[in-house]
Design an enzyme around this catalytic site. Structure first.
Site, PDB file in Angstrom:
ATOM      1  N   THR A  66      -7.516  -0.702   4.006  1.00 56.88           N
ATOM      2  CA  THR A  66      -6.480  -1.537   3.383  1.00 56.88           C
ATOM      3  C   THR A  66      -5.211  -1.389   4.203  1.00 56.88           C
ATOM      4  O   THR A  66      -4.654  -0.280   4.291  1.00 56.88           O
ATOM      5  CB  THR A  66      -6.219  -1.079   1.934  1.00 56.88           C
ATOM      6  OG1 THR A  66      -7.443  -1.137   1.213  1.00 56.88           O
ATOM      7  CG2 THR A  66      -5.197  -1.984   1.263  1.00 56.88           C
TER       8      THR A  66
ATOM      9  N   LYS B 284       0.572   3.012  -2.408  1.00 52.00           N
ATOM     10  CA  LYS B 284       0.362   2.505  -1.041  1.00 52.00           C
ATOM     11  C   LYS B 284       0.186   0.983  -1.055  1.00 52.00           C
ATOM     12  O   LYS B 284       0.834   0.260  -0.295  1.00 52.00           O
ATOM     13  CB  LYS B 284      -0.875   3.158  -0.427  1.00 52.00           C
ATOM     14  CG  LYS B 284      -1.258   2.548   0.919  1.00 52.00           C
ATOM     15  CD  LYS B 284      -2.648   2.910   1.392  1.00 52.00           C
ATOM     16  CE  LYS B 284      -3.049   1.951   2.526  1.00 52.00           C
ATOM     17  NZ  LYS B 284      -4.360   2.210   3.064  1.00 52.00           N
TER      18      LYS B 284
ATOM     19  N   LYS C  91      -6.541  -8.865  -1.114  1.00 49.27           N
ATOM     20  CA  LYS C  91      -6.517  -7.504  -1.677  1.00 49.27           C
ATOM     21  C   LYS C  91      -5.104  -7.156  -2.171  1.00 49.27           C
ATOM     22  O   LYS C  91      -4.917  -6.620  -3.271  1.00 49.27           O
ATOM     23  CB  LYS C  91      -6.970  -6.523  -0.590  1.00 49.27           C
ATOM     24  CG  LYS C  91      -6.637  -5.067  -0.830  1.00 49.27           C
ATOM     25  CD  LYS C  91      -7.747  -4.314  -1.474  1.00 49.27           C
ATOM     26  CE  LYS C  91      -7.321  -2.891  -1.816  1.00 49.27           C
ATOM     27  NZ  LYS C  91      -8.284  -2.144  -2.565  1.00 49.27           N
TER      28      LYS C  91
END
Ligand code: NAD
Length: 297
Positions: A93, A243, A168
């Site tokens: 990611t 994050k 995402k």
């Protein structure tokens, strides 16, 4: 397929194990010796270096902590080490811009590229039930699909390079915001004398219904499998939510979207991670809201 698998951490190792079980020829590498040891224990052969790992690969799959790790590896010899026309598949990611930059570097070096970040966590990685959000052109998507179907149960082609990361980040921004909303609603319900089950029974069948309530319910009881029933053991750790919201914040700033809740959620989860929530499930944000609330007037 011959897969060079770099980054054998919490997610990468069980993903690599599933590829081996499905008959793919996997050669693993990680910069941490203990991760290499763990991989060999799980039956995954390992290489001595990045270069040796990629040398015979058809697909170079990376599962790194951040985009910085990925770009450093791409610029540090990984692209040159792989045979021409290899497919570079990044499942980490990372920032959308970094994903696009990585794909450009791979293509400039004579390779093909796809980004395919995941949702589903370590449990999904172990069970082979991850969701993959893929950014790639159609031929590259078709090429990586057989691998992704081994490691996941749902694969969505979101668009060209970077589109997987974009999807995402948008999803997790909404998830972070909705979990904060769910937690605030349950704490307000407590203050107003509502039982958890009663409020759950209403929200789960009314217009406030969302995954944060029906699957990852922040209070113990109504959803027995939610992390709230095991003292907020993750699950999806607060550090990872912080994050991902940081990535969303970067994307919001880069695109100039007039968002208010996304940046606020990023700030709230950053504080949660710093104040002991990094290793707890992100639904544990409810304990912080409770702790910071005034006692009854
Ligand atoms: P992790 O830190 O456990 O694993 C990353 C691994 O990459 C580490 O073992 C590290 O040593 C290795 N690494 C770093 N640079 C390397 C290099 N140049 N060559 C080889 N190995 C290298 O992280 P994780 O929890 O497995 O997460 C991996 C990625 O997946 C992250 O981007 C994370 O945001 C994402 N993700 C994680 C989860 C989760 O629940 N853990 C869920 C969804 C997405």
């Amino acid at each position: 397929m011959k897969v060079a698998f770099l980054g054998l951490g919490h997610m990468g190792l069980p993903m690599a194990v599933n590829l081996v079980r499905a008959g793919h020829e996997v050669l693993g590498f990680d910069v941490v010796p203990a991760a290499l040891e763990a991989a060999r224990t799980e039956g995954i052969p390992t290489a001595e270096s990045t270069q040796a790992c990629a040398a015979g690969a058809e697909v170079v799959l990376t599962m790194f902590p951040s985009g910085r790790h990925l770009l450093d590896a791409y610029r540090g010899g990984l692209l040159e080490a792989a045979p021409a026309d290899s497919l570079f598949l990044d499942c980490s990611t990372i920032n959308v811009d970094e994903a696009r930059e990585a794909a450009e570097l791979a293509v400039a070096a004579g390779h093909r590229a796809a980004d395919a970040p995941v949702s589903g966590g370590v449990v999904g990685a172990q069970a082979g039930t991850l969701t993959f959000m893929v950014g790639a052109s159609a031929p590259e998507f078709d090429a990586v699909l057989p691998l992704l179907e081994v490691m996941g149960k749902r694969v969505v082609h979101c668009g060209g390079n970077g589109a997987g990361q974009a999807a995402k980040i948008c999803n997790n921004m909404l998830l972070g915001i909705s979990m904060i909303g769910a937690a605030e609603a349950f704490v307000l319900g407590e203050k107003l004398g509502l039982g958890h089950q009663a409020l759950f029974d209403v929200i789960s069948t009314a217009s406030g219904q969302c995954w944060a309530v029906t699957t990852n319910c922040p209070v113990p009881g109504p959803v027995p499998a939610s992390p709230a029933n095991r003292d907020y053991q993750p699950g999806f750790a607060g550090a990872l939510m912080a994050k991902d919201l940081g990535l969303a914040l970067n994307a919001l700033q880069g695109t100039g979207v007039a968002a208010e809740l996304g940046p606020l959620a990023a700030q709230i989860y950053q504080r949660f991670a710093e104040e002991g929530g990094a290793g707890r499930d992100f639904s544990g944000i409810i304990t912080q809201i409770r702790d910071h609330s005034r006692s009854a007037l």
